[in-house]
Design a protein around this motif. Structure first.
Motif, PDB file in Angstrom:
ATOM      1  N   TRP A  35     -26.907 -27.928  27.585  1.00  0.00           N
ATOM      2  CA  TRP A  35     -25.860 -27.704  26.609  1.00  0.00           C
ATOM      3  C   TRP A  35     -26.233 -28.394  25.286  1.00  0.00           C
ATOM      4  O   TRP A  35     -26.391 -29.604  25.241  1.00  0.00           O
ATOM      5  CB  TRP A  35     -24.603 -28.342  27.191  1.00  0.00           C
TER       6      TRP A  35
ATOM      7  N   ILE B  91     -37.400 -47.314  35.523  1.00  0.00           N
ATOM      8  CA  ILE B  91     -36.315 -46.969  36.443  1.00  0.00           C
ATOM      9  C   ILE B  91     -34.980 -47.200  35.749  1.00  0.00           C
ATOM     10  O   ILE B  91     -33.996 -46.543  36.046  1.00  0.00           O
ATOM     11  CB  ILE B  91     -36.417 -47.813  37.722  1.00  0.00           C
ATOM     12  N   ARG B  94     -30.557 -48.328  31.237  1.00  0.00           N
ATOM     13  CA  ARG B  94     -29.654 -49.161  30.441  1.00  0.00           C
ATOM     14  C   ARG B  94     -29.784 -48.788  28.977  1.00  0.00           C
ATOM     15  O   ARG B  94     -30.894 -48.677  28.454  1.00  0.00           O
ATOM     16  CB  ARG B  94     -30.021 -50.637  30.584  1.00  0.00           C
ATOM     17  N   VAL B 114     -36.081 -41.122  41.039  1.00  0.00           N
ATOM     18  CA  VAL B 114     -36.277 -41.809  42.312  1.00  0.00           C
ATOM     19  C   VAL B 114     -36.983 -40.907  43.320  1.00  0.00           C
ATOM     20  O   VAL B 114     -37.816 -41.339  44.096  1.00  0.00           O
ATOM     21  CB  VAL B 114     -34.914 -42.276  42.865  1.00  0.00           C
TER      22      VAL B 114
ATOM     23  N   TYR C 151     -23.288 -52.916  39.223  1.00  0.00           N
ATOM     24  CA  TYR C 151     -24.261 -52.227  38.401  1.00  0.00           C
ATOM     25  C   TYR C 151     -25.658 -52.790  38.626  1.00  0.00           C
ATOM     26  O   TYR C 151     -26.611 -52.053  38.862  1.00  0.00           O
ATOM     27  CB  TYR C 151     -23.873 -52.328  36.923  1.00  0.00           C
ATOM     28  N   SER C 152     -25.783 -54.111  38.545  1.00  0.00           N
ATOM     29  CA  SER C 152     -27.102 -54.726  38.715  1.00  0.00           C
ATOM     30  C   SER C 152     -27.699 -54.401  40.064  1.00  0.00           C
ATOM     31  O   SER C 152     -28.854 -54.013  40.164  1.00  0.00           O
ATOM     32  CB  SER C 152     -27.012 -56.244  38.647  1.00  0.00           C
ATOM     33  N   HIS C 155     -28.669 -50.812  40.434  1.00  0.00           N
ATOM     34  CA  HIS C 155     -29.819 -50.581  39.595  1.00  0.00           C
ATOM     35  C   HIS C 155     -31.097 -51.079  40.252  1.00  0.00           C
ATOM     36  O   HIS C 155     -32.105 -50.392  40.313  1.00  0.00           O
ATOM     37  CB  HIS C 155     -29.574 -51.325  38.289  1.00  0.00           C
ATOM     38  N   LYS C 158     -32.807 -49.142  43.196  1.00  0.00           N
ATOM     39  CA  LYS C 158     -33.548 -47.905  42.954  1.00  0.00           C
ATOM     40  C   LYS C 158     -35.045 -48.034  43.203  1.00  0.00           C
ATOM     41  O   LYS C 158     -35.685 -47.097  43.666  1.00  0.00           O
ATOM     42  CB  LYS C 158     -33.327 -47.445  41.514  1.00  0.00           C
ATOM     43  N   LYS C 198     -30.243 -42.647  47.806  1.00  0.00           N
ATOM     44  CA  LYS C 198     -30.390 -42.555  46.358  1.00  0.00           C
ATOM     45  C   LYS C 198     -29.131 -41.974  45.723  1.00  0.00           C
ATOM     46  O   LYS C 198     -28.647 -42.476  44.721  1.00  0.00           O
ATOM     47  CB  LYS C 198     -31.601 -41.679  46.032  1.00  0.00           C
ATOM     48  N   GLU C 202     -26.572 -43.861  43.045  1.00  0.00           N
ATOM     49  CA  GLU C 202     -26.197 -43.301  41.744  1.00  0.00           C
ATOM     50  C   GLU C 202     -24.690 -43.183  41.594  1.00  0.00           C
ATOM     51  O   GLU C 202     -24.147 -43.425  40.526  1.00  0.00           O
ATOM     52  CB  GLU C 202     -26.870 -41.940  41.546  1.00  0.00           C
ATOM     53  N   THR C 206     -22.258 -44.917  38.798  1.00  0.00           N
ATOM     54  CA  THR C 206     -21.236 -44.214  38.009  1.00  0.00           C
ATOM     55  C   THR C 206     -19.894 -44.898  38.174  1.00  0.00           C
ATOM     56  O   THR C 206     -19.178 -45.140  37.212  1.00  0.00           O
ATOM     57  CB  THR C 206     -21.097 -42.762  38.487  1.00  0.00           C
ATOM     58  N   ARG C 209     -19.506 -48.091  36.273  1.00  0.00           N
ATOM     59  CA  ARG C 209     -19.319 -47.883  34.840  1.00  0.00           C
ATOM     60  C   ARG C 209     -17.900 -47.458  34.527  1.00  0.00           C
ATOM     61  O   ARG C 209     -17.350 -47.770  33.490  1.00  0.00           O
ATOM     62  CB  ARG C 209     -20.280 -46.805  34.330  1.00  0.00           C
ATOM     63  N   GLU C 218      -7.585 -43.118  23.051  1.00  0.00           N
ATOM     64  CA  GLU C 218      -7.398 -42.211  21.926  1.00  0.00           C
ATOM     65  C   GLU C 218      -6.707 -40.950  22.421  1.00  0.00           C
ATOM     66  O   GLU C 218      -6.449 -40.792  23.618  1.00  0.00           O
ATOM     67  CB  GLU C 218      -8.751 -41.859  21.318  1.00  0.00           C
ATOM     68  N   GLU C 228     -14.743 -27.102  28.257  1.00  0.00           N
ATOM     69  CA  GLU C 228     -16.146 -27.472  28.150  1.00  0.00           C
ATOM     70  C   GLU C 228     -16.771 -27.694  29.514  1.00  0.00           C
ATOM     71  O   GLU C 228     -17.943 -27.388  29.734  1.00  0.00           O
ATOM     72  CB  GLU C 228     -16.285 -28.713  27.257  1.00  0.00           C
ATOM     73  N   LEU C 257     -12.096 -40.307  26.529  1.00  0.00           N
ATOM     74  CA  LEU C 257     -12.742 -39.032  26.830  1.00  0.00           C
ATOM     75  C   LEU C 257     -13.663 -39.046  28.055  1.00  0.00           C
ATOM     76  O   LEU C 257     -13.551 -38.159  28.907  1.00  0.00           O
ATOM     77  CB  LEU C 257     -13.506 -38.559  25.583  1.00  0.00           C
ATOM     78  N   GLU C 261     -13.196 -36.607  31.311  1.00  0.00           N
ATOM     79  CA  GLU C 261     -14.264 -35.677  31.694  1.00  0.00           C
ATOM     80  C   GLU C 261     -14.660 -35.870  33.147  1.00  0.00           C
ATOM     81  O   GLU C 261     -14.863 -34.903  33.890  1.00  0.00           O
ATOM     82  CB  GLU C 261     -15.495 -35.897  30.796  1.00  0.00           C
TER      83      GLU C 261
END
Lengths: 157, 147, 382
Positions: A35, B91, B94, B114, C151-152, C155, C158, C198, C202, C206, C209, C218, C228, C257, C261
Motif C-alpha cells: 500500500w 534482528i 527498534r 527469523v 519487549y526486551s 526481542h 528472536k 516465532k 511477534e 505487538t 507495544r 485524538e 483502509e 489511531l 487500527e
C-alpha cells in the motif's frame, strides 16, 4: 513484509520533470504489493517546498522514500540531494537517484553525497516498469524504512 | 557491474550461527559471490581499511569490541571507502536502531527474518536489486595488487 | 476545618458564614478575602482545608478565576459559587477541576444540602482523587516496566529462535535422506514448532507495544480506518470470496489511531478467516451510542463460538480450533482487548456455535473535547 506493521500507506515522493515517466512510475507502483501513496513534483524547488511543507504543501506527509532525477529544471537534482542529506530533519529519508545518466562521475558523486542508491532509468518502457517494480520489491517489501515521527501532524484529522 | 567477476560481500556478524545461516543462504542463491566475514567491529574495521575494498557490506548492529554503528560511522568517514554500499542487517526493529542507521549513512536497513526461507527470499531480492538493478560505485584505483 | 471564602459581596459572605454555623457544633475557621490576588497571597501564607470561590471577583471574572486558583492552589478542594441561571458554567467548573458548584440564588433553600456537608464532601473527594492519581501513577509505572521487560525478552528471544528454525531445516535438507521416516518427522516437528514460537514472540512484541498508555488521544475517524483495512486486505478478502461491508454511519471516537487500527484490523480479519461459509460475510456497524460511549459491532457469519469460551477467547494464545484447520496463534483477540482497554473501553462477544459471532467494542465518543474524568485527573497539580 517489512511495512505491514505501519498501518498506513508508504509515502513516496517522486522528483521528476518528465510527465510520462511520472505516469509510468505511478502505474508500476499502484500495482504493487505494498500500500503506497505517490506524490510527484516536477523540479528541485518544489521538492524542497514539499519537504519543508511550504505553501500548498503545508499538509504534505513526510516521505518515507524519495525517487530523485538528477536533471531537473530550476534546481539541479544534485543540489537537492545535497540539501536533503545535509538537513538533519530529512537526512535519514532514503533517496534513490533514478536518472538517465550512466556517467560514472554522476554515480560516484551521488553516492558521495550520500544517496542511498543509484539506478539508471532504462529507455525501454517495459524495462522501466521492471526497474520500478524492483525498487518496490526491495525498498517497500524487504527494507525497513525509517519511521516518520512527524507523520501524526501530516495526516489530516 | 561486471557480473562475471565474483562479487565480494563483506559480512560483519558475531553470531557464528548467523554466519553459517548467511553462508548457506548465499550458496543456495547461487549468486557466485565471495563472502568475507569479520566477527567483531574491530576486525571489521581492520579488514576494511587494510584489505581490498569489497563490493558490498552487510553489517550487524550488535558487534562486540566496536559497535556496528561505530563501524558504519568510520566507513563513512574514510575517503577511500566513499560510496561503499552498507546494508545494516539486524534482528532488531527498534526505531532508534533504524533511524540512527540511516542517519549515520547506511544505504538500507533490513530486519533479519527469523524464518530461513524468508531470509533467503530477502537476500535474493536484495542481491538482485543491488547487483542487477542498481549501479554500484566503481571507484578507480583499488589497492595495489588487486584484480 | 479551615475554610477560605473568596467573595467580594459582604451580604453574600455574611449569609454563607451563617449557613456554615448551622447544625454541627464542630468548630470551623473562616477566612475571607475579597479578591483573587488577596486570596492567592493568603493561601501562600496560611493553611486551609477548602476554598469557597466566587467566580465574579473584582480582579477576575468567570472560569478564569477558577483556572487561576487551580494553577496556584491545585492541591486544595475548591467549591465554586456562581450566579443563578448558571448551571452550564457550573458543569464546566467541574470539568476544570472544581469539586462542587453552588448556585448562589439557591443557597439557603430547603432542598439544598447544608453548606458544611458540601465542604466536607469536597475535602473527602479531593483526597480520593489524590489517592486515585497516585495509584494510577504507580500502576502506570509498573505497567511500563512490564511492557519494557516483555519487549526486551521477546526481542532477545528472536536470535536463538532463528538458529533453531534454520538448523532444523538444514538438517532436514542435508540429512533427510539418511534418516528414516520417523527421523524426518521429528525434524519436521522441530521446524514447525520453531515457526509457531516465532509467531508467538511477534505477537508478544505487538502486545507489549500496545499495552502502553496512549500518549496523545485524538479524534479518530473509525469509518476511514475500517475502509483502509478493507482496502489493505483486498487480496485476502477476494481470495476467501468474502464480503466485508460497513452498515450505516460510524461516529468518530476519542482514541489513538494505531490502536483503533489494531482493534478493527484483528476483528475484521478474524471475521473472514475463521469462516467456513461459502460466502463469508463481515459487517461492521454502530450498535449503541449513549452517555459518551460508542459501541461498534463486527458481525460475521462464521462458525460461531460456544458460550463457555466467550471469556477465554480473549486470553493470550488461546486457540479453540485444531492447529491444522486455521492459521493464527490466537493472540489477536488479546491484542484487541488490550488495545480497547488501554483506551478506556472494552470488548465482548455474543455468539452461538453455528450462528456466527458478533464482537462488540466500546470506545469513548469524540465530543469535541477530552473526556471529563481524565481531564480532571490530569489537570491537577500534584
Amino acid at each position: 513484509m517489512a511495512q505491514e506493521q505501519l498501518g498506513r500507506p508508504v509515502e513516496i515522493l517522486v522528483v521528476e520533470d518528465n510527465a510520462g515517466d511520472v505516469r509510468l512510475t505511478r502505474e508500476a507502483l499502484a500495482d504493487g504489493k505494498v500500500w503506497n501513496n505517490l506524490h510527484d513534483v516536477a523540479d528541485g524547488v518544489e521538492a524542497l517546498a514539499f519537504l519543508h511543507r511550504k505553501g500548498r504543501y503545508a499538509r504534505a506527509p513526510r516521505p518515507d522514500l524519495i525517487l530523485l532525477d538528477l536533471n531537473l529544471p530550476k534546481r539541479d537534482g544534485r543540489e537537492v540531494l545535497a540539501e536533503i542529506k545535509a538537513d538533519a530533519r530529512f537526512a535519514a529519508i532514503p533517496v534513490v537517484v533514478l536518472t538517465t545518466s550512466r556517467a560514472e562521475e554522476d554515480v560516484l558523486r551521488s553516492y558521495g553525497l550520500h544517496a542511498n542508491c543509484y539506478v539508471v532509468k532504462p529507455i525501454d518502457l517495459d524495462q522501466f516498469i521492471n526497474v520500478v517494480q524492483s525498487i518496490e520489491s526491495f525498498w517497500l517489501c524487504i527494507v525497513k524504512l525509517p519511521p516518520a515521527m512527524t507523520n501524526l501532524q501530516g495526516r489530516a484529522a | 557491474m561486471n557480473k562475471f567477476r565474483r562479487a565480494t560481500i563483506f559480512l560483519a556478524e558475531d553470531n557464528p550461527d548467523d554466519v553459517e545461516i548467511t553462508r548457506r543462504a548465499f550458496k543456495r542463491s547461487r549468486l557466485g559471490c565471495e563472502l568475507v566475514v569479520a566477527r567483531d567491529g574491530e576486525e571489521a574495521l581492520r579488514m576494511l581499511t587494510e584489505g581490498e575494498r569489497p563490493d558490498f557490506v552487510l553489517l550487524d548492529i550488535n558487534l562486540p569490541k566496536v559497535t556496528g554503528l561505530e563501524v558504519l560511522t568510520r566507513i563513512r568517514a574514510d575517503g577511500r571507502l566513499t560510496g561503499l554500499p552498507v546494508v545494516v542487517m539486524s534482528i532488531s526493529d527498534r526505531e532508534e536502531d533504524v533511524v540512527r542507521s540511516y542517519a549515520l549513512g547506511a544505504n538500507s536497513y533490513i530486519q533479519k527474518p527469523v524464518v530461513f526461507e524468508e531470509f533467503l527470499e530477502a537476500l535474493k531480492v536484495m542481491t538482485s536489486y543491488w547487483f542487477e538493478v542498481a549501479r554500484l560505485p566503481r571507484p578507480s584505483g583499488r589497492r595495489a595488487g588487486s584484480r | 476545618m479551615r475554610v477560605l471564602l473568596v467573595e467580594d459581596s459582604s451580604g453574600d459572605a455574611r449569609l454563607i458564614e451563617e449557613m456554615l454555623r448551622e447544625a454541627q457544633p464542630e468548630p470551623f475557621e473562616l477566612g475571607r478575602e475579597e479578591s483573587l490576588a488577596a486570596a492567592l497571597a493568603r493561601l501562600g501564607d496560611e493553611q486551609f482545608d477548602v476554598v469557597l470561590l466566587d467566580l465574579g471577583l473584582p480582579d477576575s471574572q468567570g472560569l478564569d478565576t477558577l483556572s487561576r486558583m487551580r494553577e496556584e492552589a491545585g492541591h486544595l478542594p475548591i467549591v465554586v459559587l456562581t450566579g443563578f441561571d448558571d448551571e452550564e458554567r457550573g458543569l464546566q467548573a467541574l470539568q476544570m477541576g472544581a469539586q462542587d458548584y453552588l448556585i448562589k440564588g439557591e443557597l439557603g433553600g430547603p432542598a439544598l444540602r447544608p453548606l458544611r456537608r458540601v465542604m466536607r464532601y469536597a475535602i473527602e473527594r479531593q483526597q480520593s482523587e489524590e489517592m486515585l492519581r497516585e495509584t494510577l501513577a504507580e500502576l502506570e509505572n509498573r505497567s511500563a516496566e512490564m511492557e519494557s521487560f516483555t519487549y526486551s525478552v521477546s526481542h532477545d528471544l528472536k536470535e536463538p529462535l532463528r538458529t533453531l528454525e534454520a538448523f532444523s531445516r538444514f538438517l532436514l535438507e542435508d540429512y533427510g535422506e539418511v534418516l528414516d521416516d520417523q527421523g524426518r518427522d521429528y525434524l519436521d516437528r522441530l521446524a514447525r514448532a520453531s515457526a509457531r514460537l516465532k509467531d508467538m514472540v511477534e505477537e508478544l512484541l505487538t502486545l507489549s507495544r500496545l499495552g502502553r498508555r496512549p500518549h496523545e488521544l485524538e479524534r479518530v475517524n473509525v469509518r476511514r480506518v475500517v475502509e483502509e483495512i478493507v482496502a489493505a486486505n483486498r487480496f485476502s478478502i477476494d481470495e476467501s470470496n468474502a464480503d466485508v461491508a460497513i452498515e450505516g454511519a460510524l461516529p468518530d471516537v476519542l482514541a489513538d489511531l494505531p490502536r483503533v487500527e489494531q482493534i478493527f484490523g484483528n476483528l475484521v480479519g478474524n471475521g473472514f478467516k475463521f469462516n467456513r461459509s461459502e460466502r463469508p460475510s463481515v459487517r461492521i456497524g454502530l450498535a449503541e451510542l449513549t452517555g459518551g460511549w460508542v459501541t461498534f459491532y463486527v458481525r460475521d457469519n462464521g462458525i460461531g463460538i460456544a458460550p463457555e469460551y466467550h471469556e477465554r477467547i480473549f486470553f493470550l494464545f488461546q486457540r479453540l480450533h485444531l492447529r491444522e484447520e486455521y492459521e493464527g496463534t490466537g493472540a489477536g483477540l488479546a491484542i484487541v482487548k488490550r488495545a480497547a482497554e488501554a483506551l478506556g473501553g472494552c470488548v465482548w462477544l455474543e455468539s452461538e456455535p453455528g450462528a456466527g459471532s458478533t464482537f462488540f467494542v466500546r470506545l469513548p465518543l469524540w465530543e469535541g473535547r477530552g473526556r471529563l474524568s481524565r481531564q480532571r485527573l490530569e489537570g491537577r497539580k500534584a
